[in-house]
Structures are given as structure tokens and as C-alpha cells.
Design a protein around this motif. Structure first.
Motif, short mmCIF file in Angstrom:
data_model
loop_
_atom_site.label_atom_id
_atom_site.label_comp_id
_atom_site.label_asym_id
_atom_site.label_seq_id
_atom_site.Cartn_x
_atom_site.Cartn_y
_atom_site.Cartn_z
N ALA A 1 -5.20 0.29 10.07
CA ALA A 1 -4.83 -0.87 10.85
C ALA A 1 -4.78 -0.52 12.37
CB ALA A 1 -3.29 -1.40 10.36
N GLU A 2 -5.37 0.70 12.73
CA GLU A 2 -5.38 1.06 14.15
C GLU A 2 -4.02 0.77 14.74
OE1 GLU A 2 -8.54 -1.04 15.96
OE2 GLU A 2 -10.18 -0.41 14.57
N TRP A 3 -2.80 1.21 14.14
CA TRP A 3 -1.37 1.37 14.67
C TRP A 3 -1.20 2.73 14.92
CZ3 TRP A 3 0.63 -1.72 9.83
CH2 TRP A 3 0.17 -2.90 9.73
N THR A 4 0.01 3.00 15.45
CA THR A 4 0.39 4.18 15.62
C THR A 4 1.27 4.56 14.20
OG1 THR A 4 2.68 3.67 16.44
CG2 THR A 4 0.89 4.24 18.07
N GLU A 5 1.57 5.63 13.86
CA GLU A 5 2.28 5.99 12.70
C GLU A 5 3.68 5.47 12.64
OE1 GLU A 5 3.18 9.77 9.67
OE2 GLU A 5 1.96 10.04 11.47
N ASP A 6 4.31 5.36 13.77
CA ASP A 6 5.78 4.93 13.76
C ASP A 6 5.74 3.47 13.70
OD1 ASP A 6 6.97 7.32 14.31
OD2 ASP A 6 6.89 6.97 16.51
N TYR A 7 4.58 2.51 14.13
CA TYR A 7 4.59 1.17 14.08
C TYR A 7 4.27 0.87 12.51
CZ TYR A 7 3.26 -3.55 14.71
OH TYR A 7 3.36 -4.87 14.64
N ALA A 8 3.47 1.95 11.90
CA ALA A 8 3.13 1.45 10.47
C ALA A 8 4.46 1.75 9.52
CB ALA A 8 2.12 2.59 9.94
N LYS A 9 5.28 2.72 9.94
CA LYS A 9 6.69 2.94 9.28
C LYS A 9 7.46 1.61 9.28
CE LYS A 9 6.71 7.85 9.62
NZ LYS A 9 7.40 8.99 10.28
N LYS A 10 7.40 1.01 10.48
CA LYS A 10 8.30 -0.34 10.86
C LYS A 10 7.67 -1.28 10.24
CE LYS A 10 10.19 1.30 15.18
NZ LYS A 10 10.09 1.15 16.74
N MET A 11 6.38 -1.47 10.07
CA MET A 11 5.70 -2.69 9.19
C MET A 11 5.94 -2.55 7.94
SD MET A 11 4.35 -4.89 11.39
CE MET A 11 2.98 -5.79 10.65
N VAL A 12 6.03 -1.34 7.41
CA VAL A 12 6.18 -1.02 5.90
C VAL A 12 7.67 -1.43 5.51
CG1 VAL A 12 6.51 0.80 4.31
CG2 VAL A 12 4.49 0.73 5.47
N GLU A 13 8.57 -1.11 6.26
CA GLU A 13 9.85 -1.64 6.23
C GLU A 13 10.12 -3.12 6.30
OE1 GLU A 13 13.45 -1.25 4.66
OE2 GLU A 13 12.13 0.41 4.85
N PHE A 14 9.49 -3.69 7.31
CA PHE A 14 9.45 -5.14 7.63
C PHE A 14 8.96 -5.75 6.36
CE2 PHE A 14 7.12 -9.02 9.69
CZ PHE A 14 8.41 -9.57 9.49
N THR B 1 -0.19 6.87 2.68
CA THR B 1 0.96 7.31 3.46
C THR B 1 0.93 6.35 4.73
OG1 THR B 1 -0.33 8.85 4.92
CG2 THR B 1 0.63 9.81 2.85
N PRO B 2 2.15 6.38 5.35
CA PRO B 2 2.03 5.65 6.78
C PRO B 2 0.80 5.91 7.70
CG PRO B 2 4.47 6.29 6.31
CD PRO B 2 3.61 7.01 5.36
N ALA B 3 0.73 7.28 7.67
CA ALA B 3 -0.41 7.73 8.54
C ALA B 3 -1.83 7.03 8.19
CB ALA B 3 -0.61 9.33 8.44
N ASP B 4 -1.97 7.05 6.89
CA ASP B 4 -3.12 6.49 6.39
C ASP B 4 -3.15 4.86 6.74
OD1 ASP B 4 -4.19 8.80 5.01
OD2 ASP B 4 -3.21 8.30 3.23
N ILE B 5 -1.97 4.26 6.44
CA ILE B 5 -2.09 2.86 6.83
C ILE B 5 -2.13 2.65 8.29
CG2 ILE B 5 -0.47 1.00 6.91
CD1 ILE B 5 0.88 2.05 4.29
N ALA B 6 -1.71 3.57 9.19
CA ALA B 6 -1.96 3.30 10.63
C ALA B 6 -3.13 3.60 11.20
CB ALA B 6 -1.03 4.36 11.36
N GLU B 7 -3.96 4.49 10.25
CA GLU B 7 -5.43 4.59 10.65
C GLU B 7 -6.30 3.46 10.36
OE1 GLU B 7 -9.17 7.74 9.56
OE2 GLU B 7 -6.86 8.28 9.08
N LEU C 1 0.76 -1.15 0.22
CA LEU C 1 -0.12 0.16 0.01
C LEU C 1 0.79 1.28 0.04
CD1 LEU C 1 -2.76 -1.21 2.59
CD2 LEU C 1 -3.08 -0.51 -0.01
N ALA C 2 2.06 1.21 0.55
CA ALA C 2 2.92 2.52 0.73
C ALA C 2 3.93 2.48 -0.50
CB ALA C 2 3.77 2.17 1.82
#
Length: 122
Positions: free
Chosen positions: A91-104, A83-89, A73-74
């Protein structure tokens, strides 16, 4: 604590199958995969351990698929990327966690040593 996920060249252990429970059994709060009916403590420990490992393995795989989806998605090549903020929203994650998940997820898609590709056998 969960066992580490096997690497690309390591065989993956198959956990015990998770069998679906009948609706009437699932409604009974005392009923859980028929464990309450096992009287032998050795058999109970064995089956409960199998279920615990199966749930852990299922959760690990689900997280990997979440990461893959987040990375897709990113992807900057997508015209509809999020954006990571959109993904976080979503998935009900924080934006920082979304960034880590995108990298993972990107690591998993590249098949890097810390990740596996979705085509790896179980």
C-alpha cells in the motif's frame, strides 16, 4: 477539514454525484467538472462545495475499504496472511501506519462505535 464519519445509527448524507468527464474535457487543464463555465458566483460556490464534499466522502470511504482489506490480509486465520510490513509495502505505507490501519479495519469489521460495518447504508 472533513466532517466526522456518521456513526451506525446516524443517517449518512449523500454527497453530490461525481459525474465522469468526457476524455477531451479531462485533457484540458482549465476544465474541472464544468466549474469554469459557471458564471454566477453563488452557483459556483454551491457546485464547488458539493464536489468538495463528494470527494471528501469518497476519500473517507476508500480509506475504510483500505482498512478492511488490510485487516483481512492480516487475519491470523488466513494461511496466506500478510505481515504489517508486507501490507505496508503493497500500500506504500509505513509499517506503523499499516498496523493502525489493520486495527481500524478490525474495529470496522466488529462494528465498534468508532467504525461502521461495510453493510451500513450510505
Amino acid at each position: 477539514m472533513a466532517e466526522p464519519t456518521p456513526r451506525r445509527n446516524e443517517p449518512r448524507l449523500r454527497p453530490a454525484p461525481l459525474l465522469f468527464e468526457p476524455a477531451e474535457a479531462a485533457g484540458d487543464p482549465e476544465h474541472f467538472f464544468d466549474l469554469e463555465s459557471i458564471e454566477d458566483p453563488r452557483a459556483l460556490l454551491t457546485r464547488a462545495t458539493e464536489l468538495s464534499q463528494a470527494f471528501r466522502a469518497a476519500a473517507d470511504r476508500a480509506v475504510e475499504f483500505q482498512a478492511l482489506a488490510a485487516a483481512q490480509l492480516a487475519d491470523p486465520r488466513r494461511f496466506d496472511r500478510l505481515t504489517p510490513a508486507d501490507i505496508a509495502e503493497r500500500a506504500e505505507w509505513t509499517e506503523d501506519y499499516a498496523k493502525k490501519m489493520v486495527e481500524f479495519g478490525r474495529d470496522l469489521m466488529r462494528g465498534e462505535p468508532d467504525g461502521r460495518t461495510p453493510a451500513d447504508p450510505l
